[in-house]
Design a protein around this motif. Structure first.
Motif, mmCIF file in Angstrom:
data_model
loop_
_atom_site.group_PDB
_atom_site.id
_atom_site.type_symbol
_atom_site.label_atom_id
_atom_site.label_comp_id
_atom_site.label_asym_id
_atom_site.label_seq_id
_atom_site.Cartn_x
_atom_site.Cartn_y
_atom_site.Cartn_z
ATOM 1 N N THR A 435 0.847 -1.204 0.000
ATOM 2 C CA THR A 435 0.000 0.000 0.000
ATOM 3 C C THR A 435 0.873 1.241 0.000
ATOM 4 N N THR A 436 1.888 1.276 0.882
ATOM 5 C CA THR A 436 2.766 2.455 0.979
ATOM 6 C C THR A 436 3.504 2.696 -0.337
ATOM 7 N N HIS A 438 2.772 1.714 -3.391
ATOM 8 C CA HIS A 438 1.857 2.158 -4.451
ATOM 9 C C HIS A 438 1.483 3.613 -4.262
ATOM 10 N N ARG A 439 1.259 4.006 -3.002
ATOM 11 C CA ARG A 439 0.833 5.391 -2.752
ATOM 12 C C ARG A 439 1.897 6.371 -3.231
ATOM 13 N N HIS A 440 3.162 5.986 -3.034
ATOM 14 C CA HIS A 440 4.244 6.905 -3.411
ATOM 15 C C HIS A 440 4.866 6.568 -4.755
#
Ligand SMILES: Nc1nc2c(ncn2[C@@H]2O[C@H](COP(=O)(O)OP(=O)(O)OP(=O)(O)O)[C@@H](O)[C@H]2O)c(=O)[nH]1
Length: 581
Positions: A435-436, A438-440
């Motif tokens: 998740t982290t 992909h977010r960045h």
């Protein structure tokens, strides 16, 4: 508002109220004392004033003697007049000095005294002028005028007597009777003196009494009798003191039983012939001493008033002292009460509140103070000590529970053999990383590898050797992975390596490095010799479209299958195959 501040505010207001009320009543009581002192002083001044008035009255006797004396004048009579005048002057000087030094100024008394002095000077001048002529040249009216000027001195003092009596009576009503009686006695002395003076003209001129003297004698006799009656009533009903009764009896004996019959005999002569058996000096010598009993009565009565007033002043003084003492005691008691409340309630309550809130916040290192007194707060402190013990026990239990929960979770997420995260543990860590990343927009690559022909190892060397192979491989992978990479045991002899910040190409290279390390491993066998192993890798990059890690694992698993199928001991990704040379 905090209790401490509220207590301080209330204490301040209460103290100010009590102090101002106490100061007000104490000041009122001391005002009463100074007023009572002033009133007592008024009686003392009245006493001095009556003496001065008496001296002025007495001066009329020798003055009459001089008026009845022919020129060149008897030096003895002149000397008596001078002595009398000196006594009067001394009495007035004492009176003026007392009034000037008075603690409470009495203009109502001082003014008439000054006026009386002026009148005295005028009267003496008139007497001296008349006496300076030959007796035959002294007219009756002239002599009468000179004598009446001396009466005027006493009349002028009247307002001063009233002022001082009123001042004394307002504070000492119990002394009023004696004061009134003393004034009656003073009046009696004055009218008795005036009565004697009525004979001056007749005795000087050796003539029968004139019409004016006869009327005056009649009037003064009436007044003297009236005053006698009033004195009898006052002293009989209101005074039972032996001294007063004795003075009354003396007055009756000397003046009314002796002087009055003498006056009546002279009056009878004066009404008919004018052949008197005494001259003015002889008249004075016979008449005046009997008047001293009236003066004595006056002094006894004034003294009685002074005794009454002194007793009243003592009472007022005692009351004021009690008020002051009571006021100070009240203030001291209030201060003690407030100090006790602060020391035993407010301050301990504040500390207790601090303790309870510290315990509520989990700060159990504070000491619960030992109670100084066996009171309700001591019970509260004991309860707090028990509460702290319970809280400590609860905290220990809580920590134990948390430790167990953590242990349980670790165990459920950790592979018991290798100590690596197991499948569940991997999913928890990987989902978060994914998740982290992909977010960045950072790349993440996953490698899955499987030991080649592991079944054979088990079958040939036993499960224990198989287990130690798995442990060795796990340790090797951890050793050669970057921190931040997640190495996990996926199941059986399958492992996962999640590599954040890593492209597919770099991931494949890293997987190949691991493959080579595994290939280079030498595992000693219990029966001797060494074991060689290899592993096959499937590598896939996580795509932004991957909602979970499962899809990537599935794709990497396909690459692994390809690696196995194509001969094992190699790395297969979507764009490359790396294998042993
Ligand atoms: N000693 C030991 N063996 C295990 C463990 N978990 C799984 N195995 C064994 O691993 C072996 C896996 O064998 P296979 O699935 O046939 O695969 P393989 O023999 O490695 O053959 P390839 O994968 O095709 O190279 C089985 O014999 C399992 O019993 C474990 O924890 N310890």
């Amino acid at each position: 508002m905090r209790l401490q501040h509220l207590f301080f505010l209330i204490s301040l207001l209460l103290s100010l109220t009590v102090i101002s009320m106490t100061a007000g009543s104490v000041r009122g009581a001391w005002d009463d004392v100074s007023k009572a002192r002033g009133s007592l002083e008024a009686i003392e001044h009245l006493q001095v004033l009556l003496v001065a008035a008496e001296m002025a009255s007495r001066e009329r006797g020798p003055a009459n003697g001089v008026l009845g004396d022919d020129l060149p004048g008897d030096p003895a009579k002149r000397a008596r007049l001078k002595t009398a005048r000196d006594r009067t002057d001394k009495a007035f000087s004492t009176l003026q000095g007392a009034l000037d030094r008075a603690s409470m100024p009495q203009p109502g008394a001082s003014r008439p005294v000054s006026q009386a002095l002026a009148q005295l000077i005028r009267a003496r001048a008139a007497i001296d002028l008349t006496a300076s002529r030959p007796r035959s040249a002294r007219g009756a009216d002239e002599i009468r005028g000179a004598v009446s000027q001396m009466f005027g001195v006493i009349d002028t003092l009247g307002p001063a007597i009233i002022t001082l009596t009123n001042e004394a009576q307002t504070t000492y009503p119990s002394a009023a009777n004696a004061l009134i009686a003393a004034r009656l006695a003073a009046d009696l002395r004055e009218y008795a003196g005036q009565l004697g003076s009525q004979f001056t003209v007749a005795l000087t001129t050796r003539q029968p009494l004139g019409a004016a003297e006869r009327v005056a004698i009649e009037r003064l006799r009436g007044r003297v009798e009236l005053l006698r009656k009033q004195l009898l009533e006052r002293t009989a009903t209101n005074s039972d003191r032996a001294a007063v009764q004795a003075a009354m009896a003396s007055m009756q004996d000397h003046y009314f039983a002796s002087a009055i019959p003498f006056v009546e005999a002279q009056t009878a002569t004066g009404l008919h012939s004018g052949h008197y058996d005494v001259d003015t000096a002889g008249f004075a010598a016979r008449y005046v001493p009997d008047m001293d009993a009236i003066v004595s009565l006056r002094d006894v009565l004034i003294n009685e008033a002074l005794v009454d007033a002194q007793a009243g002043l003592d009472k007022i003084h005692t009351k004021a002292r009690w008020m002051a003492g009571g006021g100070l005691a009240t203030i001291a008691l209030l201060a003690l009460t407030l100090w006790m409340i602060h020391r035993r309630v407010v301050r301990p309550l504040g500390r207790t509140a601090q303790l309870i809130s510290a315990i509520a916040q989990g700060r159990l290192d504070l000491d619960v103070p030992r109670p100084k007194y066996r009171d309700e707060l001591a019970e509260v402190l004991e309860a707090i000590a028990v509460l702290r013990q319970h809280s400590e026990a609860r905290l220990v239990l809580e920590e134990e529970r948390q430790r167990l929960v953590d242990q349980l979770r670790d165990q459920s997420n950790t592979d018991f053999l290798t100590g690596l995260p197991n499948r569940r543990g991997f999913f928890e860590l990987a989902e978060h990383d994914l998740t982290t990343m992909h977010r960045h927009g950072h790349p993440v690559t996953l490698a899955i590898f499987d030991l080649d022909h592991f079944k054979q190892i088990n079958d040939t060397h036993g499960h224990t050797v198989g287990d130690s192979v798995l442990v060795e491989v796990a340790a090797l992978c951890c050793q050669h992975s970057r921190s931040g990479d997640v190495v996990a045991r996926y199941g059986g002899e399958e492992f996962l390596v999640l590599m954040p910040y890593c492209t597919l190409e770099d991931g494949a290279l890293q997987a190949d490095r691991l493959r080579r390390h595994i290939e280079a491993m030498r595992i000693p066998l219990p029966e001797g010799g060494e074991l060689h192993i290899t592993a096959s890798f499937g590598v896939e990059q996580c795509l932004p479209g991957d909602p979970t890690i499962h899809g990537v694992i599935s794709r990497a698993d396909e690459r692994l299958y390809a690696a196995k199928s194509s001969g094992r001991n190699r790395v297969v990704s979507s764009d490359t195959t790396l294998q042993a040379s």
